[in-house]
Design a protein around this motif. Structure first.
Motif, short mmCIF file in Angstrom:
data_model
loop_
_atom_site.label_atom_id
_atom_site.label_comp_id
_atom_site.label_asym_id
_atom_site.label_seq_id
_atom_site.Cartn_x
_atom_site.Cartn_y
_atom_site.Cartn_z
N UNK A 26 -2.20 28.43 28.89
CA UNK A 26 -3.14 29.52 28.62
C UNK A 26 -4.02 29.20 27.42
N UNK A 27 -3.43 28.61 26.39
CA UNK A 27 -4.21 28.25 25.21
C UNK A 27 -5.25 27.19 25.56
N UNK A 28 -4.87 26.21 26.37
CA UNK A 28 -5.83 25.17 26.78
C UNK A 28 -6.97 25.77 27.59
N UNK A 29 -6.67 26.72 28.45
CA UNK A 29 -7.74 27.39 29.22
C UNK A 29 -8.69 28.11 28.27
N UNK A 30 -8.11 28.75 27.25
CA UNK A 30 -8.93 29.45 26.27
C UNK A 30 -9.82 28.46 25.51
N UNK A 31 -9.27 27.30 25.16
CA UNK A 31 -10.04 26.25 24.48
C UNK A 31 -11.23 25.81 25.34
N UNK A 32 -10.97 25.60 26.62
CA UNK A 32 -12.04 25.17 27.54
C UNK A 32 -13.13 26.24 27.59
N UNK A 33 -12.74 27.50 27.67
CA UNK A 33 -13.72 28.59 27.71
C UNK A 33 -14.55 28.62 26.43
N UNK A 34 -13.88 28.44 25.28
CA UNK A 34 -14.60 28.41 24.01
C UNK A 34 -15.60 27.26 23.98
N UNK A 35 -15.20 26.10 24.49
CA UNK A 35 -16.08 24.93 24.49
C UNK A 35 -17.25 25.11 25.45
N UNK A 89 -4.97 24.51 13.10
CA UNK A 89 -5.82 23.43 13.61
C UNK A 89 -5.01 22.34 14.29
N UNK A 90 -3.82 22.04 13.76
CA UNK A 90 -2.98 20.99 14.36
C UNK A 90 -2.60 21.31 15.80
N UNK A 91 -2.40 22.58 16.08
CA UNK A 91 -2.07 23.00 17.45
C UNK A 91 -3.25 22.69 18.38
N UNK A 92 -4.45 22.99 17.93
CA UNK A 92 -5.64 22.69 18.72
C UNK A 92 -5.77 21.18 18.92
N UNK A 93 -5.56 20.42 17.85
CA UNK A 93 -5.66 18.95 17.94
C UNK A 93 -4.65 18.41 18.94
N UNK A 94 -3.43 18.95 18.93
CA UNK A 94 -2.39 18.50 19.88
C UNK A 94 -2.78 18.85 21.31
N UNK A 95 -3.32 20.04 21.50
CA UNK A 95 -3.74 20.45 22.85
C UNK A 95 -4.90 19.58 23.35
N UNK A 96 -5.80 19.20 22.46
CA UNK A 96 -6.93 18.35 22.86
C UNK A 96 -6.52 16.92 23.17
N UNK A 97 -5.39 16.48 22.59
CA UNK A 97 -4.87 15.12 22.87
C UNK A 97 -4.51 14.95 24.32
N UNK A 98 -3.91 15.97 24.91
CA UNK A 98 -3.36 15.87 26.26
C UNK A 98 -4.38 16.09 27.27
#
Length: 114
Positions: free
Chosen positions: A77-86, A105-114
């Motif tokens: 769900x967080x990754x979907x939210x990130x995509x929507x924000x982008x 911020x580290x959580x976002x960085x980890x989600x963007x790694x995958x």
């Protein structure tokens, strides 16, 4: 044992019976089949069987730890939210994403790694 076409052999029947009666095992001889079935849910994990004198050793390992289905749903769900924000703001920074979602911020960085 690797192909699930083996006949289980209980070496210490008293210990096996004690585990069964305490509810620590459900039935005899199906453990490796069930382990392999569960491991399919965790693609970063693997089980290797190694022969040792008069026995074998089962080794479970993983390349990236997976915390479970609840954690996975939250992360998805967080990754979907990130995509929507982008999509809304192509110049958004990880710090802005973190503030918007309510994580560090580290959580976002980890989600963007995958």
């Amino acid at each position: 044992m690797i192909k699930d076409n083996y006949q289980a052999n209980t070496r210490n029947k008293l210990i096996a019976e004690a585990f069964y009666l305490t509810g620590d095992i459900e039935k005899y001889g199906s453990g490796f089949v069930r382990i392999r079935k569960e491991l399919k849910k965790y693609p970063t994990m693997k089980m290797e069987l190694e022969e040792i004198p008069n026995d074998f050793l089962a080794v479970l390992s993983y390349t990236k730890q997976r915390m479970g289905l609840v954690e996975d749903n939250v992360t998805d769900n967080r990754r979907k939210h990130i995509v929507e924000l982008m999509k809304k703001n192509k110049k958004i920074t990880p710090i802005e994403m973190a503030n918007s979602i309510g994580v560090v911020r580290k959580t976002i960085a980890r989600d963007l790694e995958l």
